[in-house]
Motif scaffolding. Sequence first.
Motif, PDB file in Angstrom:
ATOM      1  N   THR A  75       0.870  -1.174   0.000  1.00 15.80           N
ATOM      2  CA  THR A  75       0.000   0.000   0.000  1.00 15.80           C
ATOM      3  C   THR A  75       0.904   1.219   0.000  1.00 15.80           C
ATOM      4  N   GLY A  76       0.749   2.065  -1.011  1.00 13.50           N
ATOM      5  CA  GLY A  76       1.598   3.243  -1.129  1.00 13.50           C
ATOM      6  C   GLY A  76       0.791   4.518  -1.184  1.00 13.50           C
ATOM      7  N   ASP A  77       1.499   5.641  -1.128  1.00 14.27           N
ATOM      8  CA  ASP A  77       0.832   6.942  -1.192  1.00 14.27           C
ATOM      9  C   ASP A  77       1.052   7.636  -2.529  1.00 14.27           C
ATOM     10  N   ALA A  78       1.611   6.887  -3.501  1.00 14.13           N
ATOM     11  CA  ALA A  78       1.845   7.451  -4.835  1.00 14.13           C
ATOM     12  C   ALA A  78       1.696   6.347  -5.875  1.00 14.13           C
ATOM     13  N   ALA A  79       1.356   6.749  -7.090  1.00 13.41           N
ATOM     14  CA  ALA A  79       1.269   5.776  -8.184  1.00 13.41           C
ATOM     15  C   ALA A  79       2.678   5.270  -8.497  1.00 13.41           C
ATOM     16  N   LYS A  89       7.192 -10.724 -11.467  1.00 14.98           N
ATOM     17  CA  LYS A  89       5.832 -10.491 -10.981  1.00 14.98           C
ATOM     18  C   LYS A  89       5.749  -9.029 -10.575  1.00 14.98           C
ATOM     19  N   ALA A  90       4.641  -8.384 -10.933  1.00 12.91           N
ATOM     20  CA  ALA A  90       4.503  -6.963 -10.643  1.00 12.91           C
ATOM     21  C   ALA A  90       3.051  -6.622 -10.347  1.00 12.91           C
ATOM     22  N   ALA A  91       2.863  -5.464  -9.709  1.00 17.41           N
ATOM     23  CA  ALA A  91       1.523  -4.942  -9.453  1.00 17.41           C
ATOM     24  C   ALA A  91       1.577  -3.430  -9.537  1.00 17.41           C
ATOM     25  N   ASP A  92       0.569  -2.845 -10.175  1.00 15.25           N
ATOM     26  CA  ASP A  92       0.462  -1.387 -10.234  1.00 15.25           C
ATOM     27  C   ASP A  92      -0.004  -0.870  -8.885  1.00 15.25           C
ATOM     28  N   LEU A  93       0.638   0.204  -8.426  1.00 13.06           N
ATOM     29  CA  LEU A  93       0.262   0.821  -7.158  1.00 13.06           C
ATOM     30  C   LEU A  93      -0.507   2.100  -7.421  1.00 13.06           C
ATOM     31  N   GLN A  94      -1.619   2.234  -6.743  1.00  9.66           N
ATOM     32  CA  GLN A  94      -2.420   3.458  -6.758  1.00  9.66           C
ATOM     33  C   GLN A  94      -2.470   3.980  -5.332  1.00  9.66           C
ATOM     34  N   PRO A  95      -2.434   5.299  -5.144  1.00  7.59           N
ATOM     35  CA  PRO A  95      -2.400   5.868  -3.792  1.00  7.59           C
ATOM     36  C   PRO A  95      -3.527   5.327  -2.903  1.00  7.59           C
ATOM     37  N   GLY A  96      -3.128   4.772  -1.747  1.00  5.90           N
ATOM     38  CA  GLY A  96      -4.083   4.304  -0.748  1.00  5.90           C
ATOM     39  C   GLY A  96      -4.776   2.989  -1.049  1.00  5.90           C
ATOM     40  N   VAL A 104       4.249 -18.725  -6.377  1.00  3.43           N
ATOM     41  CA  VAL A 104       4.912 -19.821  -5.679  1.00  3.43           C
ATOM     42  C   VAL A 104       6.412 -19.601  -5.797  1.00  3.43           C
ATOM     43  N   ALA A 105       7.094 -19.582  -4.662  1.00  5.38           N
ATOM     44  CA  ALA A 105       8.544 -19.381  -4.636  1.00  5.38           C
ATOM     45  C   ALA A 105       9.217 -20.698  -5.007  1.00  5.38           C
ATOM     46  N   ASP A 106       9.390 -20.921  -6.309  1.00  6.61           N
ATOM     47  CA  ASP A 106       9.898 -22.208  -6.782  1.00  6.61           C
ATOM     48  C   ASP A 106      11.355 -22.175  -7.234  1.00  6.61           C
ATOM     49  N   ARG A 107      12.049 -21.062  -6.960  1.00  2.33           N
ATOM     50  CA  ARG A 107      13.465 -20.945  -7.319  1.00  2.33           C
ATOM     51  C   ARG A 107      14.270 -20.502  -6.099  1.00  2.33           C
ATOM     52  N   ASP A 108      15.369 -21.191  -5.832  1.00  3.43           N
ATOM     53  CA  ASP A 108      16.261 -20.781  -4.735  1.00  3.43           C
ATOM     54  C   ASP A 108      16.952 -19.482  -5.088  1.00  3.43           C
ATOM     55  N   GLY A 109      17.227 -18.677  -4.069  1.00  7.84           N
ATOM     56  CA  GLY A 109      18.024 -17.485  -4.303  1.00  7.84           C
ATOM     57  C   GLY A 109      17.580 -16.286  -3.497  1.00  7.84           C
ATOM     58  N   LEU A 110      18.196 -15.156  -3.818  1.00  6.15           N
ATOM     59  CA  LEU A 110      17.915 -13.874  -3.194  1.00  6.15           C
ATOM     60  C   LEU A 110      17.294 -12.974  -4.251  1.00  6.15           C
ATOM     61  N   PHE A 111      16.093 -12.459  -3.985  1.00  8.68           N
ATOM     62  CA  PHE A 111      15.337 -11.696  -4.976  1.00  8.68           C
ATOM     63  C   PHE A 111      14.941 -10.336  -4.404  1.00  8.68           C
ATOM     64  N   GLU A 112      15.244  -9.281  -5.156  1.00  4.19           N
ATOM     65  CA  GLU A 112      14.892  -7.922  -4.765  1.00  4.19           C
ATOM     66  C   GLU A 112      13.404  -7.673  -5.024  1.00  4.19           C
ATOM     67  N   VAL A 113      12.762  -7.023  -4.083  1.00  3.75           N
ATOM     68  CA  VAL A 113      11.388  -6.563  -4.264  1.00  3.75           C
ATOM     69  C   VAL A 113      11.448  -5.056  -4.092  1.00  3.75           C
ATOM     70  N   GLU A 114      11.052  -4.331  -5.142  1.00  2.00           N
ATOM     71  CA  GLU A 114      11.223  -2.877  -5.127  1.00  2.00           C
ATOM     72  C   GLU A 114      10.125  -2.192  -5.921  1.00  2.00           C
ATOM     73  N   THR A 115      10.134  -0.864  -5.842  1.00  2.00           N
ATOM     74  CA  THR A 115       9.253  -0.065  -6.701  1.00  2.00           C
ATOM     75  C   THR A 115      10.091   0.420  -7.870  1.00  2.00           C
ATOM     76  N   HIS A 116       9.452   0.605  -9.011  1.00  2.00           N
ATOM     77  CA  HIS A 116      10.211   0.998 -10.203  1.00  2.00           C
ATOM     78  C   HIS A 116      10.408   2.499 -10.312  1.00  2.00           C
ATOM     79  N   ASP A 117       9.349   3.273 -10.277  1.00  2.00           N
ATOM     80  CA  ASP A 117       9.502   4.716 -10.487  1.00  2.00           C
ATOM     81  C   ASP A 117      10.293   5.375  -9.367  1.00  2.00           C
ATOM     82  N   SER A 118       9.946   5.061  -8.114  1.00  2.00           N
ATOM     83  CA  SER A 118      10.632   5.701  -6.985  1.00  2.00           C
ATOM     84  C   SER A 118      11.900   4.958  -6.576  1.00  2.00           C
ATOM     85  N   LYS A 119      12.144   3.780  -7.158  1.00  2.00           N
ATOM     86  CA  LYS A 119      13.354   2.992  -6.902  1.00  2.00           C
ATOM     87  C   LYS A 119      13.591   2.737  -5.412  1.00  2.00           C
ATOM     88  N   LEU A 120      12.511   2.375  -4.712  1.00  2.00           N
ATOM     89  CA  LEU A 120      12.621   2.043  -3.299  1.00  2.00           C
ATOM     90  C   LEU A 120      12.734   0.528  -3.140  1.00  2.00           C
TER      91      LEU A 120
END
Length: 128
Positions: A75-79, A89-96, A104-120
Amino acid sequence: MTSPLARRRPLLAALMLGVALLIALPMATACGSPSAAPGASTVKEIAVTIAGRQVTPPPGRIDVAKGQTVRITVTGDAADEAHVHGYDKAADLQPGVPATIEFVADRDGLFEVETHDSKLQLFQLVVR
C-alpha cells in the motif's frame, strides 16, 4: 468366571483401532491434511506500506521455503509499480489502494522486491 477370550476383547479392540489409525494416517497426509509437509502448503503473507518515501517495515530480508506460496501486499501513497525481480511479478500501485502480488517461490536465491519509479527497495526475498 470369565473366559480368556472375553478378557482379551478390550485388548483386541484397541489393537484393531491402532491398526486402522496407522492405515488411515498416510492416506490423510497424502490428501493434503494439516499433517502434510511443514510449510509446503502455507502462505507467507508480507505487508508493506510506503508513505513519504519511507518503507514500513524497514527493508530487510524475509525467508521463505522453496515451494511456498508468497502473497505480498503493498500500500503506497503514490502511483508506482511494485516488482519482484527474478520472478517477473509486478503490481500497479495506486495511492491508498492495497496491491497484491502472489506466486509460488519455486526458485532458490535472493530476490529484490522494489518499486520501479521511486526505486525504493521494499525487501529482499530469500528462498531456500
